[in-house]
Scaffold this motif. Structure first.
Motif, PDB file in Angstrom:
ATOM      1  N   ARG A   6       0.388   7.300   6.588  1.00 42.22           N
ATOM      2  CA  ARG A   6      -0.888   7.532   5.898  1.00 42.22           C
ATOM      3  C   ARG A   6      -0.647   7.800   4.419  1.00 42.22           C
ATOM      4  O   ARG A   6      -1.375   7.288   3.558  1.00 42.22           O
ATOM      5  N   SER A   7       0.377   8.586   4.098  1.00 41.75           N
ATOM      6  CA  SER A   7       0.693   8.869   2.702  1.00 41.75           C
ATOM      7  C   SER A   7       1.153   7.608   1.986  1.00 41.75           C
ATOM      8  O   SER A   7       0.812   7.382   0.810  1.00 41.75           O
ATOM      9  N   ILE A   8       1.926   6.766   2.663  1.00 37.58           N
ATOM     10  CA  ILE A   8       2.347   5.484   2.086  1.00 37.58           C
ATOM     11  C   ILE A   8       1.131   4.616   1.788  1.00 37.58           C
ATOM     12  O   ILE A   8       1.034   3.998   0.715  1.00 37.58           O
ATOM     13  N   PHE A   9       0.209   4.559   2.723  1.00 41.29           N
ATOM     14  CA  PHE A   9      -1.028   3.778   2.549  1.00 41.29           C
ATOM     15  C   PHE A   9      -1.796   4.254   1.315  1.00 41.29           C
ATOM     16  O   PHE A   9      -2.234   3.443   0.485  1.00 41.29           O
ATOM     17  N   ARG A  10      -1.946   5.560   1.188  1.00 39.76           N
ATOM     18  CA  ARG A  10      -2.665   6.118   0.041  1.00 39.76           C
ATOM     19  C   ARG A  10      -1.956   5.816  -1.274  1.00 39.76           C
ATOM     20  O   ARG A  10      -2.584   5.430  -2.268  1.00 39.76           O
ATOM     21  N   ALA A  11      -0.644   5.994  -1.295  1.00 39.58           N
ATOM     22  CA  ALA A  11       0.118   5.770  -2.526  1.00 39.58           C
ATOM     23  C   ALA A  11       0.002   4.330  -2.990  1.00 39.58           C
ATOM     24  O   ALA A  11      -0.129   4.052  -4.193  1.00 39.58           O
ATOM     25  N   ILE A  12       0.032   3.389  -2.047  1.00 36.63           N
ATOM     26  CA  ILE A  12      -0.089   1.967  -2.394  1.00 36.63           C
ATOM     27  C   ILE A  12      -1.456   1.672  -2.986  1.00 36.63           C
ATOM     28  O   ILE A  12      -1.577   1.004  -4.023  1.00 36.63           O
ATOM     29  N   HIS A  13      -2.506   2.152  -2.341  1.00 41.18           N
ATOM     30  CA  HIS A  13      -3.866   1.806  -2.752  1.00 41.18           C
ATOM     31  C   HIS A  13      -4.347   2.581  -3.969  1.00 41.18           C
ATOM     32  O   HIS A  13      -5.184   2.089  -4.727  1.00 41.18           O
ATOM     33  N   ILE A  36       6.014   2.768  -5.154  1.00 38.28           N
ATOM     34  CA  ILE A  36       6.204   1.657  -4.219  1.00 38.28           C
ATOM     35  C   ILE A  36       5.921   0.335  -4.914  1.00 38.28           C
ATOM     36  O   ILE A  36       4.833   0.111  -5.437  1.00 38.28           O
ATOM     37  N   ARG A  37       6.919  -0.559  -4.906  1.00 39.84           N
ATOM     38  CA  ARG A  37       6.779  -1.893  -5.470  1.00 39.84           C
ATOM     39  C   ARG A  37       6.494  -2.938  -4.405  1.00 39.84           C
ATOM     40  O   ARG A  37       5.846  -3.945  -4.668  1.00 39.84           O
ATOM     41  N   GLY A  38       7.016  -2.727  -3.207  1.00 43.85           N
ATOM     42  CA  GLY A  38       6.832  -3.705  -2.139  1.00 43.85           C
ATOM     43  C   GLY A  38       7.032  -3.087  -0.775  1.00 43.85           C
ATOM     44  O   GLY A  38       7.613  -1.999  -0.632  1.00 43.85           O
ATOM     45  N   LEU A  39       6.539  -3.778   0.253  1.00 42.39           N
ATOM     46  CA  LEU A  39       6.609  -3.295   1.632  1.00 42.39           C
ATOM     47  C   LEU A  39       6.848  -4.476   2.555  1.00 42.39           C
ATOM     48  O   LEU A  39       6.156  -5.498   2.467  1.00 42.39           O
ATOM     49  N   ASN A  40       7.845  -4.365   3.439  1.00 48.30           N
ATOM     50  CA  ASN A  40       8.107  -5.378   4.459  1.00 48.30           C
ATOM     51  C   ASN A  40       7.762  -4.777   5.817  1.00 48.30           C
ATOM     52  O   ASN A  40       8.520  -3.958   6.344  1.00 48.30           O
ATOM     53  N   PRO A  41       6.607  -5.156   6.397  1.00 47.70           N
ATOM     54  CA  PRO A  41       6.201  -4.539   7.668  1.00 47.70           C
ATOM     55  C   PRO A  41       7.096  -4.932   8.834  1.00 47.70           C
ATOM     56  O   PRO A  41       7.194  -4.188   9.816  1.00 47.70           O
ATOM     57  N   LEU A  46      10.725  -0.308   2.395  1.00 48.13           N
ATOM     58  CA  LEU A  46      10.024  -0.261   1.116  1.00 48.13           C
ATOM     59  C   LEU A  46      10.976  -0.623  -0.011  1.00 48.13           C
ATOM     60  O   LEU A  46      12.165  -0.304   0.039  1.00 48.13           O
ATOM     61  N   ASN A  47      10.454  -1.282  -1.044  1.00 45.30           N
ATOM     62  CA  ASN A  47      11.145  -1.435  -2.315  1.00 45.30           C
ATOM     63  C   ASN A  47      10.457  -0.508  -3.311  1.00 45.30           C
ATOM     64  O   ASN A  47       9.235  -0.596  -3.499  1.00 45.30           O
ATOM     65  N   GLN A  70      11.644  11.626   6.165  1.00 49.35           N
ATOM     66  CA  GLN A  70      11.386  12.816   6.968  1.00 49.35           C
ATOM     67  C   GLN A  70      10.013  13.417   6.669  1.00 49.35           C
ATOM     68  O   GLN A  70       9.310  13.858   7.578  1.00 49.35           O
ATOM     69  N   THR A  71       9.651  13.465   5.404  1.00 49.65           N
ATOM     70  CA  THR A  71       8.327  13.939   4.992  1.00 49.65           C
ATOM     71  C   THR A  71       7.841  13.077   3.836  1.00 49.65           C
ATOM     72  O   THR A  71       8.648  12.503   3.094  1.00 49.65           O
ATOM     73  N   ALA A  72       6.529  13.003   3.661  1.00 46.40           N
ATOM     74  CA  ALA A  72       5.939  12.217   2.574  1.00 46.40           C
ATOM     75  C   ALA A  72       4.603  12.823   2.178  1.00 46.40           C
ATOM     76  O   ALA A  72       3.770  13.093   3.044  1.00 46.40           O
TER      77      ALA A  72
END
Length: 237
Positions: A6-13, A36-41, A46-47, A70-72
């Motif tokens: 969820r934190s990754i999603f927020r940071a990207i958007h 975050i520059r890129g994401l490979n699902p 992450l890049n 571990q945490t984000a």
């Protein structure tokens, strides 16, 4: 969707830095802020551009395993470039990202309601502090409303944000993170500082020119790790 994804999603958007604790293959645990520059699902990697919180140095980190995070926590008040191509791909191909970002539509609604709840309050501020030697006059000497930080200012800023990020991780009942702002008009009252007008600010990193034809050089707050390093700065929104 767990708290990390969820934190990754927020940071990207939202174009925010992400504070993470990462365990590498040698089981060493390190704290970073990452943009975050890129994401490979498919490979769940992450890049990123990573800011090492101990050394305050920035370097490109590719193939960061999401499963080793571990945490984000999203660093509210920070700024980094938005990868619009990635955002469009997440929107147009939800099945490709389903293992990471399920119920993405519900997440957007919840974030909207949380923002409404934060804003539905009398603007008294009792928990605030100053960043040394920064005021409205400082921005007059810089173009595009961007102020370059000194080593000490950058270290102070990162330290304060990181302490609040860690406090929020330990105690979910304290959802607030520091917000950068330039106080323009306010009234000092018994309840706290009543803010009538302020200017939002965001912490970001700007591209810097190479220092000399072959030299790496040193930059304020960051020891250079790449051919194109970045300056710590604060910009007006």
């Amino acid at each position: 969707m767990n708290n990390i994804t969820r934190s990754i999603f927020r940071a990207i958007h939202e174009g925010r830095w992400l504070s993470i604790e990462y365990k590498n293959q040698q089981t060493q645990q390190t704290k970073y802020w990452v943009a975050i520059r890129g994401l490979n699902p498919r490979t769940r990697t992450l890049n990123v551009d990573g800011l090492h919180l101990g050394k305050l140095s920035v370097q490109a980190l590719d193939h960061i395993s999401i499963d080793r995070i571990q945490t984000a926590e999203v660093v509210d008040g920070s700024w980094c470039p938005v990868n619009q191509t990635l955002i469009d791909d997440i929107r147009d191909n939800p099945g490709r990202y389903a293992a990471l970002f399920d119920n993405a539509a519900n997440l957007r609604v919840l974030d909207y309601l949380a923002a409404c709840n934060r804003l539905d309050a009398t603007p008294y501020q009792s928990n605030y502090s100053l960043i040394h030697q920064i005021d409205a006059d400082c921005f007059a000497d810089y173009k595009e409303d961007t102020l370059e930080l000194t080593d000490d200012q950058f270290r102070e800023l990162v330290g304060r944000f990181q302490r609040r990020v860690e406090d929020r991780h330990r105690n979910a009942a304290r959802p607030s993170l520091p917000t950068l702002g330039l106080n323009l008009i306010s009234i000092d009252t018994r309840q706290g500082l009543y803010v009538l007008a302020y200017r939002p600010l965001a912490a970001r990193r700007e591209k810097a020119r190479p220092a000399g034809r072959g030299g790496a050089g040193h930059l304020p707050g960051v020891h250079r790790q790449r051919q194109q390093a970045e300056h710590p700065s604060i910009s007006g929104c």
